[in-house]
Design a protein around this motif. Structure first.
Motif, PDB file in Angstrom:
ATOM      1  N   UNK A   1       0.955  -0.829  -0.082  1.00  0.00           N
ATOM      2  CA  UNK A   1       0.155  -0.089   0.021  1.00  0.00           C
ATOM      3  C   UNK A   1       1.367   1.271  -0.105  1.00  0.00           C
ATOM      4  N   UNK A   2       0.886   2.367  -0.847  1.00  0.00           N
ATOM      5  CA  UNK A   2       1.386   3.462  -1.218  1.00  0.00           C
ATOM      6  C   UNK A   2       0.925   4.652  -0.024  1.00  0.00           C
ATOM      7  N   UNK A   3       2.216   4.941   0.474  1.00  0.00           N
ATOM      8  CA  UNK A   3       1.358   6.101   0.713  1.00  0.00           C
ATOM      9  C   UNK A   3       1.357   7.327   0.190  1.00  0.00           C
ATOM     10  N   UNK A  33      -3.709  -3.372   9.506  1.00  0.00           N
ATOM     11  CA  UNK A  33      -4.194  -4.530   9.230  1.00  0.00           C
ATOM     12  C   UNK A  33      -4.600  -4.898   7.445  1.00  0.00           C
ATOM     13  N   UNK A  34      -4.210  -3.699   6.389  1.00  0.00           N
ATOM     14  CA  UNK A  34      -4.469  -3.917   4.710  1.00  0.00           C
ATOM     15  C   UNK A  34      -5.694  -3.182   4.577  1.00  0.00           C
ATOM     16  N   UNK A  35      -5.803  -2.394   5.530  1.00  0.00           N
ATOM     17  CA  UNK A  35      -7.161  -1.150   5.515  1.00  0.00           C
ATOM     18  C   UNK A  35      -6.667   0.421   4.735  1.00  0.00           C
ATOM     19  N   UNK A  36      -6.922   0.362   3.616  1.00  0.00           N
ATOM     20  CA  UNK A  36      -6.884   2.225   3.937  1.00  0.00           C
ATOM     21  C   UNK A  36      -7.457   2.982   4.671  1.00  0.00           C
ATOM     22  N   UNK A 167     -15.531  -3.097  19.197  1.00  0.00           N
ATOM     23  CA  UNK A 167     -16.676  -3.451  18.453  1.00  0.00           C
ATOM     24  C   UNK A 167     -16.417  -3.267  17.126  1.00  0.00           C
ATOM     25  N   UNK A 168     -15.664  -2.058  17.040  1.00  0.00           N
ATOM     26  CA  UNK A 168     -15.744  -1.978  15.183  1.00  0.00           C
ATOM     27  C   UNK A 168     -13.993  -2.894  14.922  1.00  0.00           C
ATOM     28  N   UNK A 169     -13.592  -3.570  15.500  1.00  0.00           N
ATOM     29  CA  UNK A 169     -12.575  -4.314  15.085  1.00  0.00           C
ATOM     30  C   UNK A 169     -12.393  -5.879  15.227  1.00  0.00           C
ATOM     31  N   UNK A 170     -13.487  -5.831  16.483  1.00  0.00           N
ATOM     32  CA  UNK A 170     -13.795  -7.533  15.873  1.00  0.00           C
ATOM     33  C   UNK A 170     -12.574  -8.065  17.103  1.00  0.00           C
ATOM     34  N   UNK A 171     -12.412  -7.575  17.544  1.00  0.00           N
ATOM     35  CA  UNK A 171     -11.103  -7.394  18.842  1.00  0.00           C
ATOM     36  C   UNK A 171     -11.602  -7.424  20.271  1.00  0.00           C
TER      37      UNK A 171
END
Ligand code: ATP
Ligand code: MG
Length: 384
Positions: A1-3, A33-36, A167-171
């Motif tokens: 993933x490019x900055x 996490x591979x998310x933008x 809640x958001x990450x499911x952690x």
């Protein structure tokens, strides 16, 4: 993933002026996490006046400079650059009494809330992770940086931030962190209601909100003592991730009156409050599946609210289709579309509040299809 190149340019400028510069916080977590990331925060060893000098030729906003933050305006929006900071004591359980600038990245990372939020990355992609954020990310764990009791006591909002990320990450929340959150939950009384509301929004929108509310119900009860959680959990699972819908699902079993008390206390915006209370009031009465019934209900509560509400009545496409048809036919869904207006009524000799009353009577007749929406017929009806 490019900055993004605008961000890379900021990091490069700081580095070539002899300072350290990193991406930090949420954007590093998301990228790992591979998310933008939705935005990029930069942290640097340059002190505020040094940052200013590095970006002297750029358009900047200096309002946060006292606290170490300079916002540089770029083609992709404002980017916040913050000097490495250490935070002193916290006497109000929310704000540090003083901030101190430092040249050491590790000290800046140490003041951050959770290990997964306490990583930095330079422009070559090298990650600084002194607190085991990558390992916790891999295991799906939210864990305070340092001693959890001290950290949530310093700033009680971290308790709700932790629930939101969980809640958001499911952690899962690490055992000791969760225990500290529960123990210190009463300190949430020091936190402004607006901040609590904003974290609760994030929490109820998360994919794991039902599980988090259940697991941490004792924490949740300190901010929402009125909540009756049992029904809410099931309902939340089937509710689309829209804030007002999720809040309605959460508060449905408490009833409209109690929900109103909760929403007032949380100082939610009026439109938000009205919509949630409308959903709570209307959802136990599913709309009959006829065009006439849909028309009448839409006219009473508004087509947009009706469509959102319909999710509580099952996935049926019927409602959406029927509303689309009604709109296409320019059906009378609000006073705007009624074939007569105030002037027409006044011309008949009505005045004052009688005008509005007459309009409402006609509107009611039209939406229940007792009268067609035609000017002459409506006027002759009201003349009598
Ligand atoms: P999001 O994706 O929701 O923006 P984020 O991690 O970027 O998540 P922010 O609230 O934008 O969260 O904060 C940016 C970073 O600042 C966090 O990652 C964390 O390192 C730090 N931070 C924010 N609030 C606190 C706090 N109350 N206590 C300690 N550190 C905090
Ligand atoms: Mg952020």
């Amino acid at each position: 993933m490019q900055i993004p190149k605008e961000i890379d340019e900021i990091l490069r400028r700081l580095e070539s002026a002899g300072y350290e510069a990193y991406l930090v916080g949420g954007c590093v977590r998301d990228r790992c996490m591979g998310k933008e990331p939705h935005d990029y925060d930069v942290t640097t060893s340059a002190f505020p006046n040094e940052m200013k000098r590095v970006f002297i030729t750029e358009r900047v906003i200096e309002t946060g400079l006292k606290h170490g933050t300079l916002t540089v305006l770029t083609a992709i929006g404002g980017v916040e650059i913050t000097t490495f900071r250490q935070e002193g004591s916290y006497s109000d359980h929310r704000h540090p009494d003083q901030v101190q600038f430092t040249r050491a990245l590790k000290e800046d990372l140490a003041r951050r809330d959770f290990t997964v939020n306490a990583m930095a990355m330079d422009r070559r992609g090298v990650i600084a992770d002194p607190f085991g954020g990558q390992a916790d990310l891999a295991d799906g764990i939210i864990r305070c940086v340092g001693d959890p009791r001290r950290r949530v006591e310093e700033d009680a909002l971290r308790i709700l931030r932790g629930l939101r990320f969980s809640s958001r990450l499911g952690f899962a929340i690490a055992e000791e962190t969760a225990a500290a959150m529960e123990e210190k939950a009463p300190l949430l009384h020091f936190i402004a209601q607006e901040r609590i509301f904003s974290e609760l929004c994030g929490l109820v929108l998360g994919k794991d909100c039902a599980a988090v509310l259940h697991r941490h119900r004792r924490v949740v009860q300190t901010v929402l003592p009125e909540l009756s959680l049992d029904g809410a959990l099931e309902r939340l699972k089937g509710t689309p991730a829209k804030e007002t819908l999720r809040f309605a699902a959460l508060l449905m079993d408490s009833g409209e009156e109690t929900a109103g008390v909760v929403l007032s206390r949380l100082k939610v915006p009026t439109a938000f409050r009205k919509e949630v209370l409308l959903f709570i009031r209307e959802s136990p009465k599913p709309c009959e599946k006829t065009k006439k019934a849909v028309h009448a209900r839409c006219a009473r509560i508004g087509a947009e609210a009706f469509l959102k509400l319909a999710v509580f009545w099952g996935k049926d496409e019927f409602y959406a289709q029927t509303v689309a048809e009604l709109k296409k036919e320019k059906a009378c869904l609000s006073l705007k579309e009624l074939a007569v207006d105030g002037k027409d009524i006044q011309a008949l000799g009505y005045s004052g509040t009688a005008v509005g009353q007459a309009l409402n009577i006609l509107f009611e007749k039209v939406i229940t299809e007792e009268l067609p929406n035609q000017k002459e017929l409506l006027l002759s009806y009201i003349k009598k």
